[in-house]
Design an enzyme around this catalytic site. Structure first.
Site, PDB file in Angstrom:
ATOM      1  N   GLU B 124       0.829  -1.193   0.000  1.00  0.00           N
ATOM      2  CA  GLU B 124       0.000   0.000   0.000  1.00  0.00           C
ATOM      3  C   GLU B 124       0.872   1.256   0.000  1.00  0.00           C
ATOM      4  O   GLU B 124       1.586   1.520   0.965  1.00  0.00           O
ATOM      5  CB  GLU B 124      -0.914   0.014   1.230  1.00  0.00           C
ATOM      6  CG  GLU B 124      -1.825  -1.195   1.355  1.00  0.00           C
ATOM      7  CD  GLU B 124      -2.796  -1.340   0.179  1.00  0.00           C
ATOM      8  OE1 GLU B 124      -3.427  -0.327  -0.189  1.00  0.00           O
ATOM      9  OE2 GLU B 124      -2.882  -2.454  -0.383  1.00  0.00           O
ATOM     10  N   LYS B 255      -7.016 -14.892  17.957  1.00  0.00           N
ATOM     11  CA  LYS B 255      -7.174 -14.340  16.605  1.00  0.00           C
ATOM     12  C   LYS B 255      -8.526 -13.671  16.361  1.00  0.00           C
ATOM     13  O   LYS B 255      -9.047 -13.723  15.243  1.00  0.00           O
ATOM     14  CB  LYS B 255      -6.886 -15.429  15.554  1.00  0.00           C
ATOM     15  CG  LYS B 255      -5.432 -15.906  15.658  1.00  0.00           C
ATOM     16  CD  LYS B 255      -5.021 -16.884  14.589  1.00  0.00           C
ATOM     17  CE  LYS B 255      -3.544 -17.251  14.819  1.00  0.00           C
ATOM     18  NZ  LYS B 255      -3.066 -18.295  13.935  1.00  0.00           N
ATOM     19  N   ASP B 329       2.964 -14.144  13.043  1.00  0.00           N
ATOM     20  CA  ASP B 329       1.732 -14.721  12.502  1.00  0.00           C
ATOM     21  C   ASP B 329       0.795 -13.578  12.107  1.00  0.00           C
ATOM     22  O   ASP B 329       0.188 -12.927  12.949  1.00  0.00           O
ATOM     23  CB  ASP B 329       1.095 -15.602  13.577  1.00  0.00           C
ATOM     24  CG  ASP B 329      -0.112 -16.373  13.056  1.00  0.00           C
ATOM     25  OD1 ASP B 329      -0.615 -16.032  11.968  1.00  0.00           O
ATOM     26  OD2 ASP B 329      -0.545 -17.305  13.737  1.00  0.00           O
ATOM     27  N   HIS B 420      -2.339  10.295  -0.964  1.00  0.00           N
ATOM     28  CA  HIS B 420      -2.741   9.225  -1.868  1.00  0.00           C
ATOM     29  C   HIS B 420      -2.673   9.672  -3.319  1.00  0.00           C
ATOM     30  O   HIS B 420      -2.272   8.910  -4.187  1.00  0.00           O
ATOM     31  CB  HIS B 420      -4.145   8.730  -1.501  1.00  0.00           C
ATOM     32  CG  HIS B 420      -4.133   7.916  -0.248  1.00  0.00           C
ATOM     33  ND1 HIS B 420      -3.892   6.578  -0.242  1.00  0.00           N
ATOM     34  CD2 HIS B 420      -4.284   8.284   1.049  1.00  0.00           C
ATOM     35  CE1 HIS B 420      -3.917   6.123   0.993  1.00  0.00           C
ATOM     36  NE2 HIS B 420      -4.147   7.137   1.800  1.00  0.00           N
TER      37      HIS B 420
END
Lengths: 439, 439, 439, 439
Positions: B124, B255, B329, B420
């Site tokens: 990104e 998670k 992770d 952006h």
């Protein structure tokens, strides 16, 4: 409640308490940092350039070993560096995340239809094995249904006024100018459409929530630029002037887990289901529909008691692995992993399993989808480029369904820990007992 | 989902409604799937093998172009394939995630002390630029404090009995056997310690929450194996027999975003702070401490109104990028991104900024930390291998603080959208205006 | 807020939108209020006096009809006014809430044992009928188990420092003075005991959570006074001085719904259960165990999708009615109504039903428990005065179980709306078909 | 984390643990209950009759003292018993809740305009005093703005199908029949209007959320009957048959705290504000705008860290007291107490204070509003009968604003505990120091 040490006879070695107490001496004197010179290390000059000289200059700062540098800035990466321009700043190389193959997963959706091979990028053993099992079970059962039921993504600028009365006048003006807002927004994009504006008033604060369709892009940047155009229009034209305003005032749920998307949608909302005969459950999952339904009941309650948003085993493993592989924005796992799972037995004894994810942020154009290895992963799925984003969302739903089936079955059949042990062994000898190893 | 079409005169093209209506005809007949033959595509045989023949066999299934295959299974990946054994199944190659460099970020913690260069993996645009700005601002201000205040990670097996009375007897037995549980658990690990057992009763269900310290590993597998040993002991010895039991009954928050960790900890809990003179805020962030505090107030309220867990701009960007780069992770972003940010002005006019993250799941051994490019990223941080996990957690806190400062400043100074746009242009010409582009 | 007017052809008459638009003209000019003179109405002078002259002076302000006055300040109230002294200020009379009788409800708890008649104060038709049905069903089935599983209530003072380092030193000092805190606290009360202190650090803020046992009082005032004594001690002795501090910094969950109490307790935590043969379910509830379990599954999911704290039909009806009748603090319904319900079928076809309420705030001494009619309600329960609070909590659990059974059954059997219709008719003719009317 | 007993040297006497351990012996043998005979106590025969003979029969069951009976079934209650018919079943008398007077509170709303005297029913000392202070401060400052910004209340029937495909067809049919639904619904009521239908799909479950306007009634019964008529229509006409369906499937948020209403509304949504010069804050609240803003920041964060829905001191005290006094449904405090408070200092040094409550369930007709003493309370407000519900909601908002100001000020000025001490003394001597006593 924690069990007390007196009773249980072991010290709590790492409580908040202990760490806090360790710090009774000041961690540092002003102006002095242990391990760092008074003068800071030289700064990385921010740049989007990706030429060999640019990378070299950055590596000079780091003083790492040649091996470290080579691990990131290998020959292939250097040769392809130009691809990364405009996707990252201060490039120093690439991290390689291994990709495993899952499938086929048969999906019968509104947009995704067929047998999909799914590439998953992860460094966690057993993850691919577990999804593999779930996918093959679903396919063996004739496939799952996975349907996009809603879509839309928003930005929520905030406007702070002096009084509620000003808010009222502002809101009235805004409601009268929605058509103009739509025109402003759509001048910034070929693919985006403004489809809704909602208003939220909190004292002298007004939040406008603009919701868009963004074609095949996940669309966060598209809605940012479109909303900026609206805000510029408001700023130029609106007779009611805010004290201050922000392009995004944190109501949109961007990259955060919230209960909000259940009531509407953020990104794409997908629901997927499958009904599996007991025989297939026993064959693939080594457990029974009844036991799966028992787990669901106890696990849903566990989620509620822990204040979790949604009720699920977890959707993060599958989504993170797919997002990384396919050039999606991996940070969106924070919001996309919200959802609900439901397992029950049907009157005829089958296992009915369903997942609903109201907050999938996926696209097949834009972002990382054009990078070579990421695009290759989309190609494996057959979902690269325009016209494919909705199908990708339906595949995500189906994948999460496969993951929940396999994860919960591992907990039901006692193979959850076994899988981790076996894979740990596998690390040593490369060997792998297919049937015992999932989680 | 509803839209205000009458008033605003544009169609809501993709509501739940429309999608649902599209599906009034059955999506498929039983046994027939459009786009897929009646017989499913051949399955991937699950294996941990990573030899060239293994990869080749998997690619045979896919029938992709040579270019696609090469993008994943390039020469460097093939040469290093052996490294991935035991970290993934069904390997077909690697996805390359570009890594950008941020820093230096001066951290004064209990464990992390010094100027850190931080590798962030993302696709990104503007992400690295934004963190870069935040980090350099903090360093220019003399560095931030970032402190580990608690740690511990748990597994929550669930036991279903017939009656509450059985629960009572089971709980009494369990409380009397904590020392034995500790012994069982610690026989499975050199580094893990069982530090607490909590009990939660809900009707005839009992959840035992076992909390551990796991040394320098994030520890999810370690606590799984240790808790399995405890469950085996319970299963063999306990005179009160459950109807059924699960190794994890979904109370541990694994998670998933939950409010639970604020009351205790999951993984590592870090709080970081910095006080910045107005002059530095203006120089680096093009805004004022007052405006930053205004944003915080409005943004915190926006988060509350959207039902978000915690109150933050977002921690997901920084954590996902660091987790991917450093072999953590990445699925844990779903839980780690929960936290709170607070900005205020001090009596002397400085900006006080702080973040608290109660749920960082990081390690410097185990998982993906030993893979070549991931280890290289840890080496850049100087945080590879044993003895470094707590410092890594403190760096995460400092990084999130840098990210919040830059993100919120972009919203305050109006540069959020501008960044952006500029980066999008940069994609075309490689050029980059350092000062205008952050988000 | 939006509505789908185009599609559905009716106007959304009262959206936020419409209301907001109504207010485009200022609601008022500064200094002028329609309907109120420029000079405010005379103020009520605040006083705890309850003599006839005091009441008379207050009624003089109101200029209501004699009938209105008599409805509140009736002869019985005036005769008993002295009882209200110290329980309210500015007394003008009493509101009469009708009390209905439910029972018997057989409870087998650790503290509550026997058949209870339960007085419920409400003005909502069908409420008493519904609880009556649930209670009698439970009793017909041999009674329910209801057990107090935890208790404790806290106050959370907050301390704001300049830096994290000061926090660390403060926490270290506080941890070293817990015994002194305990002594301070217990000097303020005969019945309260400080049983725990937990620490929460968020940047330069420290929250100390002091948890107490409060005997047979609900205890909110007791813990306020005890914590004030601790804060005074800290203020006098602690060498680390906060910028500011508050006796309660809003972490304790006081009178607000939060997920927090599931992880520990606030007030009293009770879990209750019953197993009911299908035959009894059909006889009393006109439905089946399977259908009740189906409802639970769908209703639990509905709660999750709506972002509810907990998962329940609703506990508020029963708790509000019991709290008002028995002189409990009715505002605590806001927190006490949090909890979970679970229904399932057992292997032998019974309905297993359970509720868990972690946040019951009840007492049998203090507060309104000594007022004549409130004490009479406690006397009907046989739970007035010292030594009865834990039994009262267990009765609350059993009552909520009865309520959930009857409410959900009404939804399953289609009698939910029917009950409301029948009772509405009953209002006209006083007649009442016992079997058709519950909700 | 709890502090460990070893370190702090006192036993945790009442943990879950201890209670659970107490129960290692079965609490009871089947069929035998200590304190209750094998045969249950005689049941209360459920009836809506309120005649003297009916009450007498119920009291016969109870075997209480004459004094207890008289406290509930006093002469005034017996004389007025007929009023309670149709509002309660199994009437045995009334509980008398003392009512204190607060005011005047100057409200400048869209519907409420003027100086209000507010009757509050409570048994908790200091509550009326605290609201009194807040109200008089607001009035002294020229009054507060309080505005109804949205309204609507819903029922959410749930329909369980076999497959997602059936759901799709059902939803398509439902969307095509909204006009018919509207006709069905409005045949059941003169005052209710169906204004929206929203659809939520979760696997093979469909929730339809019907939202209504209900005139001056709170409307829960009205929407139940209207939705029942819609469900009957669906049941007769819809070609897609559910496996089962429920009139309410727990998505509507009925009597439960949820984050859902922030995104829309449940009942009435009100926002209220006031700006107070520092001088008035010091005079009435004995603190400063700055300190109030400091509290807000720390308290909002405390609420977030405890997983509270919303961010507020607490709205339950004021709402419960007003709801009980004015014949509102007190159980709705469980949902109505959700909301947000915000305090900040303005550029000119005033205190800006605002509250927003999205979930007020109030009406001025129906329910308990017609009972004599409850109607008298509405008469004191001047808000009895048709046309007044929206004004009542705005008064609720203003009252909560007054309460938050006074409560937080007590925490800032250190008078929170002092108030409780002084009032406790007041209980002994009837005397009352007006200025020192609020909370």
């Amino acid at each position: 409640m924690t069990s007390d040490s007196a009773r249980t006879a072991w010290p709590r070695v790492a409580t908040q308490t202990a760490h806090a107490a360790d710090r009774t001496r000041p961690a540092h004197e002003p102006g002095e940092v242990a391990g760092a010179p008074a003068r800071p290390a030289p700064r990385v000059r921010c740049s989007a350039h990706v030429g060999p000289g640019d990378l070299d200059r950055r590596w000079q700062l780091l003083r790492t070993s040649a091996e470290t540098r080579l691990a990131l800035a290998d020959a292939v990466t250097l040769a392809e560096a130009e691809h990364y321009r405009g996707h990252i700043e201060n490039l120093i190389g690439t991290v390689k995340v291994p990709v495993g193959l899952v499938g086929p997963l048969r999906v019968m959706g509104s947009f995704a239809r067929g047998d999909y091979y799914i590439p998953l990028a992860t460094t966690e053993a057993t993850l691919v094995a577990s999804f593999s099992r779930g996918a093959q079970l679903i396919t063996d059962g004739g496939g799952c249904t996975s349907v996009l039921v809603n879509e839309g993504i928003g930005r929520s600028p905030g406007f702070a006024f002096t009084t509620l009365d000003e808010c009222s006048r502002f809101v009235a003006w805004a409601l009268a100018h929605v058509t103009a807002f739509k025109r402003c927004a759509e001048r910034t994009t070929h693919h985006g459409k403004l489809i809704d504006m909602r208003v939220s008033i909190e004292g002298n604060h007004v939040y406008l929530h603009f919701e868009y369709l963004t074609g095949d892009a996940a669309g966060q940047n598209m809605v940012t630029l479109a909303t900026e155009a609206i805000c510029a229009y408001i700023s130029e034209r609106c007779p009611v002037r805010p004290q201050y305003a922000f392009l995004e005032a944190n109501l949109s749920g961007d990259k955060k887990a919230s209960a909000r998307s259940f009531g509407s949608v953020r990104g794409k909302k997908v629901t997927a289901e499958v009904a599996l005969p007991g025989e297939l459950v026993r064959k693939w999952l080594r457990t029974t529909p009844e036991q799966m339904a028992n787990y669901w009941r106890m696990g849903a309650m566990g989620g509620i008691l822990s204040g979790t948003v949604g009720a699920q085993g977890q959707f993060a493993n599958g989504l993170a692995a797919l997002y990384i592989a396919c050039g999606q924005d991996a940070a969106c796992v924070a919001e996309s992993a919200v959802g609900v799972t439901r397992f029950e037995t049907t009157p005829r004894g089958d296992l009915y399993a369903t997942v609903t994810l109201p907050n999938l942020l996926v696209g097949t154009v834009g972002g990382g989808t054009s990078l070579p290895s990421q695009r290759a992963c989309l190609d494996i799925l057959g979902l690269s480029g325009p016209g494919k984003a909705r199908a990708l969302a339906e595949v995500c739903g189906a994948l999460c369904l496969a993951g929940e089936l396999s994860l919960v079955a591992a907990l039901c059949a006692g193979s959850f820990a076994r899988a981790h042990r076996a894979l740990a062994r596998g690390r040593a000898n490369g060997d792998h007992d297919e049937e015992a190893t999932y989680a």
